[in-house]
Write a protein that holds these residues in place. Structure first.
Motif, PDB file in Angstrom:
ATOM      1  N   LEU A 204      -9.377   1.464  -8.424  1.00 29.06           N
ATOM      2  CA  LEU A 204     -10.066   0.353  -7.771  1.00 29.06           C
ATOM      3  C   LEU A 204     -11.531   0.671  -7.508  1.00 29.06           C
ATOM      4  O   LEU A 204     -12.374  -0.221  -7.457  1.00 29.06           O
ATOM      5  CB  LEU A 204      -9.350   0.004  -6.463  1.00 29.06           C
TER       6      LEU A 204
ATOM      7  N   TYR B 175     -10.513  -3.423   5.242  1.00 29.00           N
ATOM      8  CA  TYR B 175      -9.255  -3.191   4.543  1.00 29.00           C
ATOM      9  C   TYR B 175      -8.737  -4.503   3.969  1.00 29.00           C
ATOM     10  O   TYR B 175      -9.081  -5.585   4.435  1.00 29.00           O
ATOM     11  CB  TYR B 175      -8.233  -2.566   5.495  1.00 29.00           C
TER      12      TYR B 175
ATOM     13  N   GLY C  49      -3.871   3.734  -1.661  1.00 32.03           N
ATOM     14  CA  GLY C  49      -4.117   2.754  -2.701  1.00 32.03           C
ATOM     15  C   GLY C  49      -3.105   1.636  -2.667  1.00 32.03           C
ATOM     16  O   GLY C  49      -2.419   1.415  -1.657  1.00 32.03           O
TER      17      GLY C  49
ATOM     18  N   GLU D 155       0.830  -1.200   0.000  1.00 34.16           N
ATOM     19  CA  GLU D 155       0.000   0.000   0.000  1.00 34.16           C
ATOM     20  C   GLU D 155       0.868   1.255   0.000  1.00 34.16           C
ATOM     21  O   GLU D 155       2.009   1.231   0.446  1.00 34.16           O
ATOM     22  CB  GLU D 155      -0.931  -0.024   1.213  1.00 34.16           C
TER      23      GLU D 155
ATOM     24  N   ILE E 128     -13.201  -0.957   1.956  1.00 32.84           N
ATOM     25  CA  ILE E 128     -14.183  -1.479   1.019  1.00 32.84           C
ATOM     26  C   ILE E 128     -15.468  -1.770   1.782  1.00 32.84           C
ATOM     27  O   ILE E 128     -15.443  -2.353   2.865  1.00 32.84           O
ATOM     28  CB  ILE E 128     -13.657  -2.756   0.341  1.00 32.84           C
TER      29      ILE E 128
ATOM     30  N   SER F  56      -5.167   3.901  -7.085  1.00 32.43           N
ATOM     31  CA  SER F  56      -5.805   4.502  -5.913  1.00 32.43           C
ATOM     32  C   SER F  56      -7.129   3.809  -5.605  1.00 32.43           C
ATOM     33  O   SER F  56      -7.794   3.266  -6.488  1.00 32.43           O
ATOM     34  CB  SER F  56      -6.038   5.996  -6.136  1.00 32.43           C
ATOM     35  N   TRP F  57      -7.495   3.858  -4.317  1.00 31.04           N
ATOM     36  CA  TRP F  57      -8.736   3.228  -3.891  1.00 31.04           C
ATOM     37  C   TRP F  57      -9.952   3.886  -4.547  1.00 31.04           C
ATOM     38  O   TRP F  57     -10.876   3.204  -4.998  1.00 31.04           O
ATOM     39  CB  TRP F  57      -8.879   3.322  -2.375  1.00 31.04           C
ATOM     40  N   ASP F  58      -9.963   5.211  -4.614  1.00 26.28           N
ATOM     41  CA  ASP F  58     -11.172   5.893  -5.080  1.00 26.28           C
ATOM     42  C   ASP F  58     -11.257   6.001  -6.596  1.00 26.28           C
ATOM     43  O   ASP F  58     -12.350   6.151  -7.138  1.00 26.28           O
ATOM     44  CB  ASP F  58     -11.283   7.286  -4.447  1.00 26.28           C
TER      45      ASP F  58
ATOM     46  N   GLY G  74      -9.249   3.424   1.503  1.00 25.41           N
ATOM     47  CA  GLY G  74      -8.993   1.999   1.346  1.00 25.41           C
ATOM     48  C   GLY G  74      -9.977   1.073   2.016  1.00 25.41           C
ATOM     49  O   GLY G  74      -9.784  -0.138   2.009  1.00 25.41           O
TER      50      GLY G  74
ATOM     51  N   VAL H  62     -15.518   1.463  -2.579  1.00 22.19           N
ATOM     52  CA  VAL H  62     -14.385   1.657  -1.692  1.00 22.19           C
ATOM     53  C   VAL H  62     -14.181   3.136  -1.409  1.00 22.19           C
ATOM     54  O   VAL H  62     -14.368   3.984  -2.274  1.00 22.19           O
ATOM     55  CB  VAL H  62     -13.110   1.029  -2.315  1.00 22.19           C
TER      56      VAL H  62
END
Length: 520
Positions: free
Chosen positions: A309, A326, A285, A270, A321, A304-306, A319, A315
């Motif tokens: 992903l 996590y 992310g 991460e 979800i 990145s998470w937003d 991070g 999510v």
């Protein structure tokens, strides 16, 4: 000097009439199932080894047996020896050609690493004396619980084994890396002692003659924002080749593991804002970083998470979800078409009723509110598979639901966060349900296996299950077998494609049983 038979040639020499399919071992005085495992060449299972206490010679001496079988459980060889009753086996591992067992002698305060060829022939023994301070640290690692979940031995295919253990140098906390060769009697040791009051080392992997370690350096015992580095050690000598900070001028990253993908070494983990705290902050992310033998980052991919992903998962930018928590990544698999699959599992923090009550009781007794358990606990959630293309662009993601699994934590551990806490859950507390992954020979298909617990009223079943998620011909499928039994403990091991091996220990009956179960 006679050459040790390779695993493959040794198995081929055995008579073809031995097709056991089941295994029963009687008069087992003591057994820890983590010291039995599959013998594999890559993902292909070639046989099994089973290690147990087979007899009590007298008040001070035990007999130990190492049994090696083929992949149908036909016995190939039994290796027996005697040793002090104060000796216990802490861990074992297999590197594709050789076995290693770590013996701890409590009375003499020593580690003894014994190595064996896959034919059962003893090769080399390495001994390490422990200081009183190092012995105390065992309570935080191998002797932390009765489940024997701590991992400190790592195989280097065909060459030997890496050991990574916390250590003490004067008043400072550090770690010790040892390499034990199985090709010839050779050992080296690396202990960092300068630049910080506390060093925490995490073995990432070995590639192209370099041992890669993730290292956190704390300026003081109270430091809550450590510096993070990747160091490289020469596989041949243990000499430090490089030490590089884990930032690229834009992000900081926390390396959690390493895989060789397409012949190249990749660190994955991460990443955080450049000024972020990798211990306490939530990550931004997931990163893939190509690294060479000099420690230079030769390629980068940050998802990145937003954004990347978030196209496939519900999510948050930190991070988390939805209904998953996590993600901790267990395995990275690349298939022949170049696509890469990340196998992960979810976890969340929750308030612990047990921990809160423990601290309240401690405060009432004048203990200052320091109970035995932390005020938070961990809830292990679902499994996840994320699909990337060969350049690590996200192509898809799927969450696979399973029963939540609560993990109580000791006092103080809950203060850690993010990937640091996730690794403790896996290697210190054995909290995740993921078991292993297998890839077929031509790397066109794979299976992910994990444990679960179900309450199935319709089929009148309540108990443990072993589950697989298989990918073949571009499609995913799932299968499940019931593993509930009267055994004291049990473990599921990989077998030939489409099967698993179930090993059960019946402590009262002093018996080990093993049999195969079919998966779709």
């Amino acid at each position: 000097m006679k050459k040790t038979l390779t695993l493959l040639s040794f198995l081929c020499l055995m008579v073809t009439g031995l097709f056991a399919q089941t295994l029963g071992i009687e008069n087992v005085q003591r057994a820890t199932l983590r010291n039995s495992a599959a013998i594999r060449e890559g993902s292909e299972v070639k046989g099994y080894y089973f290690f147990y206490v087979s007899d009590k010679i007298d008040k001070r001496t035990y007999e130990y047996t190492l049994r090696i079988t083929d992949n149908n459980l036909a016995t190939l060889k039994d290796v027996k020896f005697t040793d002090s009753k104060y000796v216990q086996v802490l861990e074992s591992s297999f590197n594709g050609t050789d076995l290693i067992f770590l013996f701890y002698n409590e009375k003499e305060r020593t580690f003894e690493y014994q190595t064996y060829g896959a034919d059962g022939k003893k090769k080399f023994t390495y001994t390490r004396e422990l200081s009183k301070k190092e012995t105390k640290l065992l309570e935080l690692t191998y002797l932390a619980d009765e489940e024997d979940t701590y991992k400190g031995l790592y195989p280097v295919e065909g060459q030997g084994f890496i050991s990574n253990m916390p250590s003490r140098e004067d008043k400072d906390f550090t770690f010790q890396v040892d390499f034990f060769s199985t090709e010839k009697r050779k050992q080296w040791t690396y202990i960092p002692t300068e630049g910080a009051k506390k060093h925490v080392g995490d073995y990432l992997g070995t590639a192209n003659g370099v041992v890669y370690m993730g290292v956190l350096e704390y300026g003081s015992k109270m430091d809550q924002k450590p510096d993070s580095y990747i160091i490289g050690l020469d596989m041949a000598t243990g000499k430090k080749l490089f030490q590089n900070a884990t930032d690229n001028g834009k992000y900081r990253y926390y390396p959690s593991s390493m895989n060789v993908v397409g012949g190249k070494a990749y660190i994955f983990g991460e990443y955080f804002d450049l000024n972020g705290n990798i211990i306490k902050d939530k990550s931004s992310g997931f990163a893939f970083l190509g690294i060479d033998e000099k420690g230079k980052i030769v390629s980068e991919k940050f998802n990145s998470w937003d954004l990347q992903l978030g196209k496939f998962l519900d999510v948050s930018s930190k991070g988390r979800i939805a209904d998953f928590g996590y993600m901790y990544v267990h395995q990275i698999i690349q298939l022949a078409d170049g696509d890469v699959y990340a196998i992960g599992e979810g976890w969340k923090k929750q308030a612990s009723t047990l921990g809160i009550m423990s601290q309240v009781a401690s405060a009432a007794a004048g203990g200052g509110g320091r109970g035995m358990a932390a005020a938070i606990k961990i809830k292990i959630t679902d499994l996840i598979i994320i699909r990337f293309d060969k350049d690590f662009n996200v192509k898809g993601a799927q969450v696979y639901a399973k029963r939540d699994n609560p993990i109580e934590l000791p006092q103080g551990v809950g203060l850690a966060a993010g990937p640091a806490l996730a690794k403790m859950i896996k290697y210190n507390y054995g909290g995740f349900d993921y078991a292993y992954s297998q890839v077929n020979k031509d790397r066109t298909a794979f299976s992910v296996c994990y444990e679960d617990y179900v309450k199935d009223k319709e089929n009148d079943y309540k108990g443990q299950t072993f589950n697989s998620i298989s990918f073949e011909d571009g499609k995913f499928s799932q299968d499940m077998i019931r593993t509930k039994s009267k055994a004291t403990s049990s473990v599921v091991m990989p077998a030939q494609q489409g099967k698993v091996l179930i090993l059960e220990y019946f402590k009262k009956d002093k018996r080990l049983d093993a049999h195969f179960e079919k998966l779709n």
